[in-house]
Design a protein around this motif. Structure first.
Motif, PDB file in Angstrom:
ATOM      1  N   PHE A 143       0.899  -1.111  -0.053  1.00 31.99           N
ATOM      2  CA  PHE A 143       0.090   0.087  -0.085  1.00 31.99           C
ATOM      3  C   PHE A 143       0.860   1.211   0.001  1.00 31.99           C
ATOM      4  N   TYR A 144       0.296   2.221  -0.365  1.00 29.82           N
ATOM      5  CA  TYR A 144       1.104   3.697  -0.499  1.00 29.82           C
ATOM      6  C   TYR A 144       0.981   4.377   0.515  1.00 29.82           C
ATOM      7  N   GLN A 145       2.084   4.944   0.932  1.00 25.87           N
ATOM      8  CA  GLN A 145       2.183   6.198   2.189  1.00 25.87           C
ATOM      9  C   GLN A 145       2.665   7.269   1.301  1.00 25.87           C
ATOM     10  N   CYS A 146       2.031   8.468   2.198  1.00 26.10           N
ATOM     11  CA  CYS A 146       2.440   9.926   1.388  1.00 26.10           C
ATOM     12  C   CYS A 146       2.987  10.473   2.750  1.00 26.10           C
ATOM     13  N   ASP A 147       4.159  10.689   2.608  1.00 22.70           N
ATOM     14  CA  ASP A 147       4.947  11.333   4.091  1.00 22.70           C
ATOM     15  C   ASP A 147       5.539  12.828   3.833  1.00 22.70           C
ATOM     16  N   VAL A 148       5.232  13.702   4.553  1.00 26.64           N
ATOM     17  CA  VAL A 148       5.915  14.890   4.393  1.00 26.64           C
ATOM     18  C   VAL A 148       6.620  15.343   5.605  1.00 26.64           C
ATOM     19  N   ASP A 149       7.794  15.838   5.602  1.00 30.12           N
ATOM     20  CA  ASP A 149       8.667  15.677   6.801  1.00 30.12           C
ATOM     21  C   ASP A 149       9.679  16.701   6.635  1.00 30.12           C
ATOM     22  N   VAL A 150      10.293  17.695   7.816  1.00 35.31           N
ATOM     23  CA  VAL A 150      11.140  18.535   7.798  1.00 35.31           C
ATOM     24  C   VAL A 150      12.406  17.747   8.800  1.00 35.31           C
ATOM     25  N   VAL A 151      13.494  17.911   8.299  1.00 36.31           N
ATOM     26  CA  VAL A 151      14.722  17.623   9.242  1.00 36.31           C
ATOM     27  C   VAL A 151      15.765  18.850   9.474  1.00 36.31           C
ATOM     28  N   GLY A 152      16.285  18.755  10.591  1.00 39.15           N
ATOM     29  CA  GLY A 152      17.106  20.012  10.802  1.00 39.15           C
ATOM     30  C   GLY A 152      16.638  21.105  11.167  1.00 39.15           C
ATOM     31  N   SER A 153      15.606  21.282  11.803  1.00 41.65           N
ATOM     32  CA  SER A 153      14.927  22.517  12.382  1.00 41.65           C
ATOM     33  C   SER A 153      13.983  22.186  13.840  1.00 41.65           C
ATOM     34  N   ASP A 154      14.178  22.960  14.893  1.00 41.24           N
ATOM     35  CA  ASP A 154      13.150  22.686  15.693  1.00 41.24           C
ATOM     36  C   ASP A 154      12.085  23.617  15.727  1.00 41.24           C
ATOM     37  N   SER A 155      11.929  24.759  14.706  1.00 37.49           N
ATOM     38  CA  SER A 155      11.053  25.915  14.680  1.00 37.49           C
ATOM     39  C   SER A 155       9.769  25.122  14.589  1.00 37.49           C
ATOM     40  N   LEU A 156       9.054  25.853  15.531  1.00 38.60           N
ATOM     41  CA  LEU A 156       7.473  25.215  15.593  1.00 38.60           C
ATOM     42  C   LEU A 156       6.852  25.525  14.523  1.00 38.60           C
ATOM     43  N   MET A 157       7.101  26.503  13.545  1.00 37.15           N
ATOM     44  CA  MET A 157       6.437  27.079  12.131  1.00 37.15           C
ATOM     45  C   MET A 157       6.227  25.804  11.736  1.00 37.15           C
ATOM     46  N   TYR A 158       7.002  24.807  11.659  1.00 40.56           N
ATOM     47  CA  TYR A 158       6.858  23.475  10.714  1.00 40.56           C
ATOM     48  C   TYR A 158       5.660  22.779  11.248  1.00 40.56           C
ATOM     49  N   GLU A 159       5.185  22.905  12.742  1.00 35.87           N
ATOM     50  CA  GLU A 159       4.146  21.973  13.152  1.00 35.87           C
ATOM     51  C   GLU A 159       2.974  22.985  12.458  1.00 35.87           C
ATOM     52  N   ALA A 160       2.932  24.224  12.405  1.00 37.26           N
ATOM     53  CA  ALA A 160       1.851  25.011  12.063  1.00 37.26           C
ATOM     54  C   ALA A 160       1.782  24.575  10.393  1.00 37.26           C
ATOM     55  N   GLU A 161       2.889  24.584   9.533  1.00 37.25           N
ATOM     56  CA  GLU A 161       2.733  24.406   8.206  1.00 37.25           C
ATOM     57  C   GLU A 161       2.241  22.774   8.046  1.00 37.25           C
ATOM     58  N   LEU A 162       2.287  22.082   8.899  1.00 36.96           N
ATOM     59  CA  LEU A 162       1.799  20.553   8.588  1.00 36.96           C
ATOM     60  C   LEU A 162       0.503  20.650   9.204  1.00 36.96           C
ATOM     61  N   LEU A 163      -0.011  21.386  10.039  1.00 34.45           N
ATOM     62  CA  LEU A 163      -1.575  21.291  10.229  1.00 34.45           C
ATOM     63  C   LEU A 163      -2.210  22.012   9.065  1.00 34.45           C
ATOM     64  N   ALA A 164      -1.660  23.119   8.440  1.00 29.90           N
ATOM     65  CA  ALA A 164      -2.087  23.904   7.467  1.00 29.90           C
ATOM     66  C   ALA A 164      -2.335  23.053   6.375  1.00 29.90           C
ATOM     67  N   ILE A 165      -1.377  22.097   6.162  1.00 26.74           N
ATOM     68  CA  ILE A 165      -1.163  21.053   4.843  1.00 26.74           C
ATOM     69  C   ILE A 165      -2.343  20.168   4.996  1.00 26.74           C
ATOM     70  N   TYR A 166      -2.656  19.483   6.503  1.00 24.89           N
ATOM     71  CA  TYR A 166      -3.742  18.729   6.524  1.00 24.89           C
ATOM     72  C   TYR A 166      -4.979  19.511   6.102  1.00 24.89           C
ATOM     73  N   HIS A 167      -5.058  20.776   6.637  1.00 27.95           N
ATOM     74  CA  HIS A 167      -6.384  21.387   6.310  1.00 27.95           C
ATOM     75  C   HIS A 167      -6.602  21.803   5.111  1.00 27.95           C
ATOM     76  N   ASP A 168      -5.588  22.166   4.329  1.00 27.59           N
ATOM     77  CA  ASP A 168      -5.702  22.471   2.871  1.00 27.59           C
ATOM     78  C   ASP A 168      -6.247  21.263   2.023  1.00 27.59           C
ATOM     79  N   VAL A 169      -5.478  20.373   2.217  1.00 26.51           N
ATOM     80  CA  VAL A 169      -5.487  18.772   1.501  1.00 26.51           C
ATOM     81  C   VAL A 169      -7.034  18.365   1.666  1.00 26.51           C
TER      82      VAL A 169
END
Lengths: 451, 451
Positions: A143-169
């Motif tokens: 089966f397929y997985q669709c993963d999106v990740d950031v490595v190399g930063s602990d900025s919480l902006m990325y948590e926000a980006e991921l939430l927005a990606i979920y919302h937009d999709v």
């Protein structure tokens, strides 16, 4: 002759299914790109050394192992062979396995390609994975997985980006969802401020079941794990009313818990103008996997919008402070989420949310009456195709009834009929199969109709 | 800790490589769709019963076999085990293998799904395959195939469609090619009209090498295979001057040969107005695979255009009268071609034919000076993304030098700088990293620049 078959838990996809799957992948991928994530791909086969021990004992058992080629038995472990020890013999006859998820290959990728990458590195990956799970409804071995990740930063902006990606999709899918947000540090804080920091995992595992089994059973499970009954009820009280300020007060004496609250507040601060009304703070959310250390996420179809839908989570993820440590590159923080494409497919199908025109099939097929007409029609078909208009043609001037039957069965919207008269007049009998109406058009008109 | 590694012959793809690969797949796929072909997908793992015996002894050896899960040794063939016979033991410990090509899975698919399909059925399939070949430059154990086939019709119009697809795809790549066309029946006719019909395969195998080893060596090989020297030279004479009318005369007494000529002429008749100046009749073309029975095709980069390029065929295919017979569904004619995506990648790379903007990366990244600016910038970034404009933002208000270094290394075209002044004036310092120029823009102007 034996009829051919497929291995258990694997599937063929017909054109209409591929079209629907690609509709899902395309929306997810376009959103990832929009947010500046870049695609990578890793091979289906990884070294067993990369995969083994990363998914627990159960995972090791569910890995598909690929036999070494050639005379593999000549190198087989003699003891294991004579003892018929299937587990022990594996390393001597198999050095490759099939990818089990996209996270471990991604960690390996980052370590091996670290000199080619700039950090923070934002990647997405949409590829199949394989697990030797017992197949059942909705569960497959491929089966397929669709993963999106950031490595190399602990900025919480990325948590926000991921939430927005979920919302937009999910908005693009026209699917109402609930996006649950929690933080492992808050769960730890809850344990710590009740004096059971040492029972953090026990508490988390029990709390994870609150929705399913109810408060009394959870308390029972906690007391079984040597957590006091009074404490257990207090904890449930605290998380049943998920109020960040209340929690913050309760966390006066837990640094970790306080940090968790700050992180959640910071994430909410990032998203406050984005209209993410589907994001809710849920201190009950635990996510099973041990490696999460900060924010955690989980998505499900909105229960109020779809009271009859029975479906687990359709996405999840979180932050892990040490993604690549296991491959010798420590202290690299990462955060990511995954989309459960197979379940999303089932939900969209069940709720009838796939667009009607999802199947990218030509709208029209040309039918011709004789050889000369067929050749003439073929030229016209080719002219349309080279204008970028997908169109088909029946392969020979067969009986008209046969051609029409094919056009109907395939589901074309229009047939374009070419006989002697049409050819002589450089015109086209254009028939709408739904309405049954037909008209005589010139080439420009046909082009306009199909464009 | 041991450094992680990849199995021999497998590869990771970095974002720039994925972008170039997708550029290739996209052009091929769009052309397939344009011609009315529909996508299917089959699982990576097939039953070994489906795969074994379909690719010759060599192929059976090169199949990747997947170990049965669980206690596989308990069901292992006792004799094979005690004899340490690696070949004999396989059926008892492995029932699945990895897809070796897309043709056999397609045949299996057609047989298993025949009741869901309308014939002629036009399908394309772009998926990876696996072969345990010894890895070397340009040869991998995991690689993509791009196949397009029609089953259920013997119309030569499809040969014409496939030639036009080759032409259109390579034109879209800006790559000049030679598309060779022959017919197995013509090769048989040549053998028959020289009285060596029984030596058809021997002749074909020898002729296939004419370009590489020259006439004398080919004659030598033919005489080694009991074909008379005089006949051998006559055959070479005949095919060195590929003239259809000449051949037709020589074929007076061979029905098969005459049919082959008619088929080629019919194909040329279909394509005569399509501008396929890259299609040449080449009676030398043999294509190794035994199952072809009619027209055969092969594509190579044009030798006159690229005299220094060393590269084999980048595509090939043909007609097979009995694709599905081996799975119990006889007399279904099929015709198809394949694109060698990995080699096409190498050719486009070597000739510098990839478009400059092939990498779908955002053009701009926002950089912010402090926390307040960063939050404000993030909102603007999200507004752009939700207009469908891909854009990135550095995850935190780090030292400006550090942010600029990242922007440079990533290769962004523009940076958009947000400080207190910009935020107060609702404006954006927009810097072009190539020219070094910068200007102060409002949000509409930024949107227009990036759209």
């Amino acid at each position: 002759m034996k009829k051919p078959s497929l291995p258990k838990g694997t599937r063929d996809f017909l054109p209409s299914q591929v079209a629907k799957r690609n509709y899902i992948f395309k929306i997810i991928e376009n959103t990832f790109k929009n947010y500046g994530f870049l695609p990578i791909e890793t091979p289906a086969m990884e070294s067993l050394a990369t995969l083994t021990g990363k998914y627990g004992e159960e995972g090791d058992r569910l890995l598909f192992k690929v036999l070494n080629n050639g005379d593999f038995l000549s190198n087989a472990d003699e003891n294991a062979l004579s003892e018929k020890d299937s587990v022990k013999i594996i390393p001597s006859i198999s050095k490759r396995g099939l990818r089990y998820d996209l996270t471990v290959p991604f960690a390996r990728f980052v370590v091996m390609n670290q000199n080619e990458l700039q950090f923070p590195f934002k990647r997405y990956q949409i590829q199949p994975v394989w697990r030797a799970d017992r197949p059942q409804k909705g569960r497959y071995q491929e089966f397929y997985q669709c993963d999106v990740d950031v490595v190399g930063s602990d900025s919480l902006m990325y948590e926000a980006e991921l939430l927005a990606i979920y919302h937009d999709v999910f908005k693009a899918f026209n699917l109402n969802v609930t996006i649950k947000l929690n933080n492992r540090k808050i769960l730890f804080g809850i344990a710590e401020c009740h004096g059971i920091a040492d029972k953090f995992m026990d508490m988390t595992i029990a709390l994870d079941k609150l929705d399913k089994i109810g408060a009394d059973k959870v308390v029972e499970e906690m007391t079984d794990r040597a957590i006091g009954k009074e404490v257990a009820y207090k904890i449930i009280e605290l998380i049943k009313n998920p109020d960040l300020d209340n929690l913050e007060k309760a966390f006066e004496n837990t640094e970790t818990g306080t940090l968790g609250i700050q992180e959640i507040k910071s994430v909410f601060n990032y998203i406050k103008n984005l209209g993410l009304d589907d994001v809710v703070f849920d201190p009950q959310l635990a996510r099973g996997l041990g490696y999460y250390t900060g924010c955690i996420f989980e998505v499900e179809a909105d229960k109020n919008s779809y009271p009859d839908l029975v479906m687990g989570s359709i996405g999840g993820g979180g932050r892990y402070d040490d993604l690549t440590g296991v491959f010798g590159m420590p202290n690299v923080s990462g955060v990511g989420v995954s989309f459960g494409a197979e379940r999303i497919y089932d939900v969209l199908e069940e709720l009838n949310l796939f667009p009607a025109d999802v199947e990218a099939m030509p709208k029209a097929i040309f039918l011709a009456f004789d050889d000369a007409c067929h050749l003439w029609a073929f030229d016209k078909v080719m002219q349309l195709r080279r204008k970028g208009i997908a169109v088909d043609i029946y392969p020979e001037p067969a009986k008209f009834k046969k051609q029409m039957k094919y056009a109907d069965a395939r589901g074309f919207e229009y047939v374009i009929i070419i006989g002697d008269q049409e050819m002589a007049a450089n015109s086209f009998t254009f028939k709408d199969l739904k309405s049954g109406t037909q008209e005589l058009l010139n080439f420009e008109q046909v082009t306009a109709k199909l464009a």
